[in-house]
Design an enzyme around this catalytic site. Sequence first.
Site, short mmCIF file in Angstrom:
data_model
loop_
_atom_site.label_atom_id
_atom_site.label_comp_id
_atom_site.label_asym_id
_atom_site.label_seq_id
_atom_site.Cartn_x
_atom_site.Cartn_y
_atom_site.Cartn_z
N LYS A 59 3.34 30.89 102.26
CA LYS A 59 4.44 31.29 101.50
C LYS A 59 2.43 32.90 101.41
CE LYS A 59 5.75 28.42 98.25
NZ LYS A 59 5.52 28.02 96.31
N ASP B 79 7.54 31.74 91.52
CA ASP B 79 7.59 30.80 90.85
C ASP B 79 6.38 31.24 89.83
OD1 ASP B 79 7.81 29.94 93.36
OD2 ASP B 79 6.50 29.44 94.65
N GLY C 224 -5.62 20.95 88.84
CA GLY C 224 -5.11 21.47 89.97
C GLY C 224 -6.15 22.61 90.29
N GLY D 81 -4.73 24.82 93.59
CA GLY D 81 -4.64 25.26 94.75
C GLY D 81 -3.86 26.63 94.50
P1 ATR Z 1 -1.25 23.73 96.09
O1 ATR Z 1 -0.85 25.33 97.04
O2 ATR Z 1 0.64 24.08 96.26
O3 ATR Z 1 -1.37 23.86 95.24
P2 ATR Z 1 -3.09 23.17 97.12
O4 ATR Z 1 -4.06 24.23 98.07
O5 ATR Z 1 -3.19 21.75 98.75
O6 ATR Z 1 -1.25 22.54 97.12
O7 ATR Z 1 -3.61 22.21 96.73
C1 ATR Z 1 -3.30 20.86 96.18
C2 ATR Z 1 -4.16 20.46 95.18
O8 ATR Z 1 -3.60 18.99 94.36
C3 ATR Z 1 -5.79 20.93 94.69
O9 ATR Z 1 -5.92 21.05 93.27
C4 ATR Z 1 -5.91 19.57 95.22
O10 ATR Z 1 -7.44 18.78 94.60
P3 ATR Z 1 -8.93 19.84 95.67
O11 ATR Z 1 -8.61 20.95 95.98
O12 ATR Z 1 -9.93 18.57 95.28
O13 ATR Z 1 -8.39 19.18 96.81
C5 ATR Z 1 -5.25 18.22 94.71
N1 ATR Z 1 -4.80 17.03 95.15
C6 ATR Z 1 -4.41 17.00 95.56
N2 ATR Z 1 -4.34 15.07 95.51
C7 ATR Z 1 -4.92 14.80 94.36
C8 ATR Z 1 -5.55 14.01 94.20
N3 ATR Z 1 -5.20 12.60 94.19
N4 ATR Z 1 -5.95 13.44 93.09
C9 ATR Z 1 -6.74 15.05 91.98
N5 ATR Z 1 -6.02 15.56 93.09
C10 ATR Z 1 -5.24 16.24 94.45
#
Ligand code: ATR
Length: 284
Positions: A70, A107, A131, A133
């Site tokens: 993206k 989105d 989250g 991300g």
């Molecule tokens: P996207 O662009 O789809 O949002 P990303 O940038 O990889 O994907 O972000 C994934 C999000 O899921 C992040 O906020 C991540 O938390 P961290 O920044 O602390 O890593 C969160 N995440 C993934 N697995 C998780 C889990 N098991 N528990 C809590 N948060 C999780």
Amino acid sequence: MLTGAGKIAGVVGWPIGHSLSPVLHGYWLQDLKLDGAMVPLAVARDDFARVIAGLQRAGFRGVNVTVPHKEAAFALAHACDSAAEDAQAANLLIFRADGRIEARNTDTLGLTESLRQEMGSLEGRTVLLLGAGGAARGAVLAMNALGAGKIQILNRHMDKAAALAAALKPRVQAQIAAGGLADWTTHAATADLVVNTTSAGMKGNPPLALDLASLRKDAAVLDIVYNPLLTPFLKDAAARGHKIIDGLGMLMHQAVPSFEAFFGVRPQVTPGLRACLEQALDHA
Ligand code: ATR
């Protein structure tokens, strides 16, 4: 160059096998009796720009773009809409006849429309967003577009939540605050809506480890994950009597502007489409 035949679009990602876009666009193509196709294309990160150039030359109308492309899609476009600019990422590339590529991000609109249908306005409401991300960034903008009064971001790594809040503060009217998942219990008690944008609970990932007992009884819970449709988080919320909103609404609504750009007709989000996607998920 494609000649005579119907219009062709693609969905580009890595991996791509589980993408529902071909089923979704295929449903509309059939329903509207249009001659066209949406093909899934597995493209590795390093090949992205080369493949896009090739698809343009081959006469594709454009592509939907998913993980991990993206940001690269946004970077290679010649022009973009304000949603892509805000997100610094694009999920739709439209190939113009003069060779230019236009990037859009649908989105945020998908989430806004899905929530508008389920909850109406969020005027003055408090949203607890999990989250930090790319998906969280779009979700903050969607909540703001619906008039949320306060958006509390909580993330496993608190520094990322703080960085996202700082980046978006100048762009939104809503009050934004950041914290860690450890602050869940305090904030859960004041939230009108909880939105999970993390990848926790997705097929193959561990579920969110949060105790929903501290949520207000009238709080709604939305998960943008749609595979599985009923994530452990939503299952728990439903069992406790909360209104739940799954990720299919966002998926269906984000696809509307893409389909229109590729095939020239604005499609409708209907119960028939939802049933078709639910069936596809059952067999995924
Ligand atoms: P996207 O662009 O789809 O949002 P990303 O940038 O990889 O994907 O972000 C994934 C999000 O899921 C992040 O906020 C991540 O938390 P961290 O920044 O602390 O890593 C969160 N995440 C993934 N697995 C998780 C889990 N098991 N528990 C809590 N948060 C999780």
